[in-house]
Design a protein around this motif. Structure first.
Motif, PDB file in Angstrom:
ATOM      1  N   ALA A 111       5.389   3.528   2.096  1.00  0.00           N
ATOM      2  CA  ALA A 111       4.315   2.543   2.145  1.00  0.00           C
ATOM      3  C   ALA A 111       4.633   1.368   1.231  1.00  0.00           C
ATOM      4  O   ALA A 111       4.461   0.194   1.609  1.00  0.00           O
ATOM      5  N   ALA A 112       5.105   1.663   0.021  1.00  0.00           N
ATOM      6  CA  ALA A 112       5.481   0.594  -0.906  1.00  0.00           C
ATOM      7  C   ALA A 112       6.638  -0.229  -0.345  1.00  0.00           C
ATOM      8  O   ALA A 112       6.645  -1.461  -0.432  1.00  0.00           O
ATOM      9  N   ILE A 113       7.613   0.436   0.249  1.00  0.00           N
ATOM     10  CA  ILE A 113       8.767  -0.267   0.817  1.00  0.00           C
ATOM     11  C   ILE A 113       8.329  -1.168   1.965  1.00  0.00           C
ATOM     12  O   ILE A 113       8.820  -2.293   2.110  1.00  0.00           O
ATOM     13  N   GLU A 114       7.407  -0.697   2.794  1.00  0.00           N
ATOM     14  CA  GLU A 114       6.906  -1.517   3.890  1.00  0.00           C
ATOM     15  C   GLU A 114       6.300  -2.813   3.348  1.00  0.00           C
ATOM     16  O   GLU A 114       6.523  -3.894   3.907  1.00  0.00           O
ATOM     17  N   ALA A 115       5.540  -2.705   2.257  1.00  0.00           N
ATOM     18  CA  ALA A 115       4.991  -3.906   1.631  1.00  0.00           C
ATOM     19  C   ALA A 115       6.110  -4.788   1.075  1.00  0.00           C
ATOM     20  O   ALA A 115       6.076  -6.014   1.211  1.00  0.00           O
ATOM     21  N   GLY A 116       7.098  -4.144   0.446  1.00  0.00           N
ATOM     22  CA  GLY A 116       8.216  -4.911  -0.105  1.00  0.00           C
ATOM     23  C   GLY A 116       8.975  -5.671   0.956  1.00  0.00           C
ATOM     24  O   GLY A 116       9.412  -6.811   0.729  1.00  0.00           O
ATOM     25  N   ILE A 117       9.152  -5.086   2.133  1.00  0.00           N
ATOM     26  CA  ILE A 117       9.820  -5.766   3.243  1.00  0.00           C
ATOM     27  C   ILE A 117       9.070  -7.039   3.616  1.00  0.00           C
ATOM     28  O   ILE A 117       9.666  -8.046   4.020  1.00  0.00           O
ATOM     29  N   GLU A 118       7.746  -7.015   3.450  1.00  0.00           N
ATOM     30  CA  GLU A 118       6.904  -8.173   3.766  1.00  0.00           C
ATOM     31  C   GLU A 118       6.837  -9.167   2.613  1.00  0.00           C
ATOM     32  O   GLU A 118       6.071 -10.129   2.658  1.00  0.00           O
ATOM     33  N   GLY A 119       7.615  -8.943   1.564  1.00  0.00           N
ATOM     34  CA  GLY A 119       7.647  -9.868   0.445  1.00  0.00           C
ATOM     35  C   GLY A 119       6.524  -9.674  -0.550  1.00  0.00           C
ATOM     36  O   GLY A 119       6.234 -10.577  -1.350  1.00  0.00           O
ATOM     37  N   ILE A 120       5.879  -8.511  -0.530  1.00  0.00           N
ATOM     38  CA  ILE A 120       4.768  -8.228  -1.430  1.00  0.00           C
ATOM     39  C   ILE A 120       5.269  -7.342  -2.561  1.00  0.00           C
ATOM     40  O   ILE A 120       5.898  -6.310  -2.310  1.00  0.00           O
ATOM     41  N   PRO A 121       5.014  -7.693  -3.822  1.00  0.00           N
ATOM     42  CA  PRO A 121       5.369  -6.790  -4.915  1.00  0.00           C
ATOM     43  C   PRO A 121       4.726  -5.428  -4.687  1.00  0.00           C
ATOM     44  O   PRO A 121       3.548  -5.346  -4.327  1.00  0.00           O
ATOM     45  N   ALA A 122       5.472  -4.360  -4.896  1.00  0.00           N
ATOM     46  CA  ALA A 122       4.961  -3.042  -4.526  1.00  0.00           C
ATOM     47  C   ALA A 122       5.486  -1.965  -5.466  1.00  0.00           C
ATOM     48  O   ALA A 122       6.618  -2.033  -5.946  1.00  0.00           O
ATOM     49  N   ILE A 123       4.623  -0.971  -5.696  1.00  0.00           N
ATOM     50  CA  ILE A 123       4.948   0.148  -6.585  1.00  0.00           C
ATOM     51  C   ILE A 123       4.455   1.442  -5.951  1.00  0.00           C
ATOM     52  O   ILE A 123       3.333   1.501  -5.445  1.00  0.00           O
ATOM     53  N   GLY A 124       5.289   2.469  -6.002  1.00  0.00           N
ATOM     54  CA  GLY A 124       4.872   3.811  -5.632  1.00  0.00           C
ATOM     55  C   GLY A 124       4.715   4.644  -6.896  1.00  0.00           C
ATOM     56  O   GLY A 124       5.629   4.692  -7.729  1.00  0.00           O
ATOM     57  N   PHE A 125       3.560   5.266  -7.056  1.00  0.00           N
ATOM     58  CA  PHE A 125       3.282   6.106  -8.225  1.00  0.00           C
ATOM     59  C   PHE A 125       3.193   7.571  -7.788  1.00  0.00           C
ATOM     60  O   PHE A 125       2.528   7.896  -6.798  1.00  0.00           O
ATOM     61  N   SER A 126       3.839   8.457  -8.550  1.00  0.00           N
ATOM     62  CA  SER A 126       3.805   9.896  -8.249  1.00  0.00           C
ATOM     63  C   SER A 126       3.667  10.695  -9.538  1.00  0.00           C
ATOM     64  O   SER A 126       4.274  10.353 -10.557  1.00  0.00           O
TER      65      SER A 126
END
Length: 256
Positions: free
Chosen positions: A118-133
């Motif tokens: 999900a974070a990567i999908e946002a990143g592909i769209e040029g949106i800063p993104a973080i996945g937290f686990s």
């Protein structure tokens, strides 16, 4: 000035305690909109829905003043981000945060992770993104010790941006005390020694359960696995350009 618009999603489902914690944290940083799967989607990787109908509806999960707009989606975590950007949001989000996942997404686990996809999908769209686990698979996992670290990392990303072509993979150790700090790491080398538990149904059909154990192949003290073992939050800058640039010169020497 407008508050930052924060898109929140996950792969454990819209009612997951980890997601509810992340929403609470992000509400302190900006305007939150939630688009998350209507059921658990762990291990889906970057799958998207292309051969069946996708459903979404506005939902109310937490009945409280100031609750954010929330939407459930019948698809995968990547679907949730696509749908949010194309159909639900009225402007591009300033950041997308995914999680907090119930379970680790360190080392090779990042490949299979719906949270990170999900974070990567946002990143592909040029949106800063973080996945937290959080490294605790329990539905009753204690997320409170991680709250300050999650907020700190998200705020730094909002204030400073994230390098282009990069998303952040953040893993938090299982602990009842606040983590020692944050380590910027590389992804540890490791894999899963897997096998299938074969069984037979009452009707005589064979079926299988995937099982396995994670094997760490990396003794380095600059990895996510090392940081987690020492009680630190691991932060791995992850790229979605899968080109093996170092291999291009060698393959160019092949006789084509």
């Amino acid at each position: 000035m407008k508050k930052p618009l924060i898109l929140v999603t996950n792969d454990d489902g819209i009612t997951a305690p980890g997601l509810r914690t992340l929403i609470r944290i992000m509400k302190e940083l900006g305007e939150v909109v939630v688009v998350a799967p209507d059921s658990p989607q762990s291990g889906m990787g970057h799958a998207i829905t292309v051969d069946s109908t996708l459903f979404s509806k506005k939902v109310v999960v937490d009945h409280m003043e100031g609750a954010p707009n929330e939407y459930s989606c019948s698809g995968t975590p990547a679907d949730c981000v696509k749908l949010a950007l194309r159909e639900i949001l009225d402007r591009k989000p300033d950041i997308c945060v995914s999680g907090i996942n119930h379970g680790s997404n360190s080392s090779i686990n990042v490949i299979y992770s719906g949270t990170m996809s999900a974070a990567i999908e946002a990143g592909i769209e040029g949106i800063p993104a973080i996945g937290f686990s959080l490294c605790d698979y329990s539905w009753e996992a204690n997320f409170e010790p991680s709250v300050s670290m999650v907020k700190k990392i998200a705020k730094e990303a909002l204030d400073n941006g994230i390098p282009k072509g990069t998303v952040l993979n953040v893993n938090i150790p299982k602990t009842n005390n606040p983590p020692k700090g944050i380590k910027v790491c590389r992804q540890a080398r490791g894999n899963w020694n897997e096998k299938f538990d074969k069984r037979t149904s009452p009707s005589g059909k064979d079926y299988y359960w995937l099982t396995g154990e994670f094997e760490l192949l990396d003794k380095g003290q600059d990895t996510d696995e090392w940081a987690l073992s020492q009680g630190y939050v691991s932060l791995v800058p992850t790229q979605f350009d899968l080109t093996a640039h170092h291999a291009i010169p060698q393959i160019n020497n092949w006789d084509f």
